[in-house]
Motif scaffolding. Sequence first.
Motif, PDB file in Angstrom:
ATOM      1  N   GLY A 148      25.456  58.609  12.843  1.00 45.83           N
ATOM      2  CA  GLY A 148      25.564  57.249  13.365  1.00 45.83           C
ATOM      3  C   GLY A 148      26.795  57.076  14.226  1.00 45.83           C
ATOM      4  O   GLY A 148      26.782  56.345  15.226  1.00 45.83           O
ATOM      5  N   PHE A 149      27.881  57.741  13.867  1.00 42.70           N
ATOM      6  CA  PHE A 149      29.112  57.693  14.643  1.00 42.70           C
ATOM      7  C   PHE A 149      28.921  58.360  16.004  1.00 42.70           C
ATOM      8  O   PHE A 149      29.374  57.844  17.046  1.00 42.70           O
ATOM      9  N   LEU A 150      28.221  59.505  16.031  1.00 42.19           N
ATOM     10  CA  LEU A 150      27.961  60.186  17.296  1.00 42.19           C
ATOM     11  C   LEU A 150      27.054  59.341  18.191  1.00 42.19           C
ATOM     12  O   LEU A 150      27.276  59.229  19.405  1.00 42.19           O
ATOM     13  N   LEU A 151      26.023  58.748  17.616  1.00 42.67           N
ATOM     14  CA  LEU A 151      25.108  57.919  18.399  1.00 42.67           C
ATOM     15  C   LEU A 151      25.840  56.697  18.950  1.00 42.67           C
ATOM     16  O   LEU A 151      25.602  56.284  20.092  1.00 42.67           O
ATOM     17  N   TYR A 152      26.736  56.120  18.151  1.00 43.71           N
ATOM     18  CA  TYR A 152      27.514  54.976  18.624  1.00 43.71           C
ATOM     19  C   TYR A 152      28.334  55.354  19.856  1.00 43.71           C
ATOM     20  O   TYR A 152      28.369  54.617  20.861  1.00 43.71           O
ATOM     21  N   GLY A 153      29.012  56.504  19.808  1.00 47.39           N
ATOM     22  CA  GLY A 153      29.807  56.931  20.950  1.00 47.39           C
ATOM     23  C   GLY A 153      28.963  57.124  22.193  1.00 47.39           C
ATOM     24  O   GLY A 153      29.366  56.739  23.301  1.00 47.39           O
ATOM     25  N   LEU A 154      27.776  57.709  22.028  1.00 49.09           N
ATOM     26  CA  LEU A 154      26.876  57.923  23.163  1.00 49.09           C
ATOM     27  C   LEU A 154      26.454  56.588  23.776  1.00 49.09           C
ATOM     28  O   LEU A 154      26.555  56.385  24.995  1.00 49.09           O
ATOM     29  N   LEU A 155      25.984  55.665  22.949  1.00 50.07           N
ATOM     30  CA  LEU A 155      25.517  54.374  23.456  1.00 50.07           C
ATOM     31  C   LEU A 155      26.665  53.577  24.066  1.00 50.07           C
ATOM     32  O   LEU A 155      26.490  52.896  25.088  1.00 50.07           O
ATOM     33  N   ASP A 156      27.831  53.645  23.455  1.00 50.82           N
ATOM     34  CA  ASP A 156      28.977  52.882  23.952  1.00 50.82           C
ATOM     35  C   ASP A 156      29.380  53.359  25.344  1.00 50.82           C
ATOM     36  O   ASP A 156      29.665  52.544  26.237  1.00 50.82           O
ATOM     37  N   VAL A 157      29.411  54.662  25.549  1.00 53.25           N
ATOM     38  CA  VAL A 157      29.778  55.198  26.856  1.00 53.25           C
ATOM     39  C   VAL A 157      28.727  54.823  27.902  1.00 53.25           C
ATOM     40  O   VAL A 157      29.054  54.429  29.030  1.00 53.25           O
ATOM     41  N   VAL A 158      27.449  54.922  27.536  1.00 59.08           N
ATOM     42  CA  VAL A 158      26.377  54.593  28.481  1.00 59.08           C
ATOM     43  C   VAL A 158      26.448  53.122  28.887  1.00 59.08           C
ATOM     44  O   VAL A 158      26.376  52.773  30.073  1.00 59.08           O
ATOM     45  N   VAL A 159      26.606  52.229  27.907  1.00 60.69           N
ATOM     46  CA  VAL A 159      26.650  50.792  28.204  1.00 60.69           C
ATOM     47  C   VAL A 159      27.900  50.441  29.004  1.00 60.69           C
ATOM     48  O   VAL A 159      27.840  49.647  29.953  1.00 60.69           O
ATOM     49  N   ASP A 160      29.049  51.032  28.653  1.00 60.14           N
ATOM     50  CA  ASP A 160      30.267  50.779  29.416  1.00 60.14           C
ATOM     51  C   ASP A 160      30.104  51.234  30.868  1.00 60.14           C
ATOM     52  O   ASP A 160      30.579  50.569  31.806  1.00 60.14           O
ATOM     53  N   GLY A 161      29.452  52.359  31.072  1.00 58.40           N
ATOM     54  CA  GLY A 161      29.219  52.840  32.432  1.00 58.40           C
ATOM     55  C   GLY A 161      28.301  51.918  33.209  1.00 58.40           C
ATOM     56  O   GLY A 161      28.499  51.688  34.411  1.00 58.40           O
TER      57      GLY A 161
END
Length: 332
Positions: free
Chosen positions: A147-160
């Motif tokens: 869940g922590f890895l998925l959060y980082g992935l989604l957070d970077v995508v949305v921030d971009g």
Amino acid sequence: MTSPSCPTATRLYEKGTVIARDFDYDEVPGLLEQHPGAVLWLDLFAPGPGDLQAVAEQFTLHPLAVEDAMTDHERPKLDRYPHHVFLNVYAVDIATEDSETRFGKTEISAFVTPRALITVRKSPSDTSKFVDRWDATGDLGGTDGVGFLLYGLLDVVVDGQYAATQRLDAAMDQVEDPLLEEGGAPRAIRMKGIHQRKLLAALRRAVAPMPELVSQAMRTDLDLVDATLKPYYRDVEDHAQHTLDEVEHLRDRIDQLLQADTAEQGNVLNDTTRKLAAWAAIVAVPTALTGYFGQNVPYPGYEKWWGFLVSSALIVAVSVALYAFLKRRGWL
């Protein structure tokens, strides 16, 4: 075990801390067995069918999800399968070079299994952003590593996506004033505005599904997000919704600017038509009167050979002068 032949990147996390990195795929089973509490990040760049098939056998990936990961231009989505979750997102980027706005996107497919996040990239992109985000928020990986890895992935995508929206907003400022000028904007400015509207449409296709996708990831039946991570996922969801709202605002803005320019061009055309009609009426009166009375009086050069030359030269000179005037005004 068959190893993927495509370029790969690997990291092993335990409680948010990297305990192994850049190891061969052959070492994955042994490392997962040695560290029962660890989770894996495996990145595959441009894999072939055989590469994904080898990974699918190891992690029990569903054939339909594997097929989606191999297909280009899949819509952003999150699907649940018996042994994993599959999602598809787009990392986007907008850059302005030589006053030209360009749009780029990278399709990222991801398999989320109980002990691994497997990402599949179909085109080159910078994965260091994901790694940096995981390193910066390692304290969130203490309870649920995947869940922590998925959060980082989604957070970077949305921030971009949000950053791309802001850059497009700044680029739109450059065409706003010219589009609102009196008399209408030049064609080059109008084409730039239309180009930006196309970019917004492409950006919206990547951004619009993201709030719902993040919301689905927080579903309790998926067991991906625990109580510690839920506020962070909600923050990502809020950023995704804010980005979508910004895109909708920009779409309305560019549509209104183009409509205002069209209206201004219509006003100019009406004004020009009115002037032409007025001059036509002025010229029509003497023309009608002289025609009615059949007036044909002698003029300089009447019945002389040089009179024909003078009249022809006057016709050519006046026509050329009128053409140059109308060309300079942009009517021809």
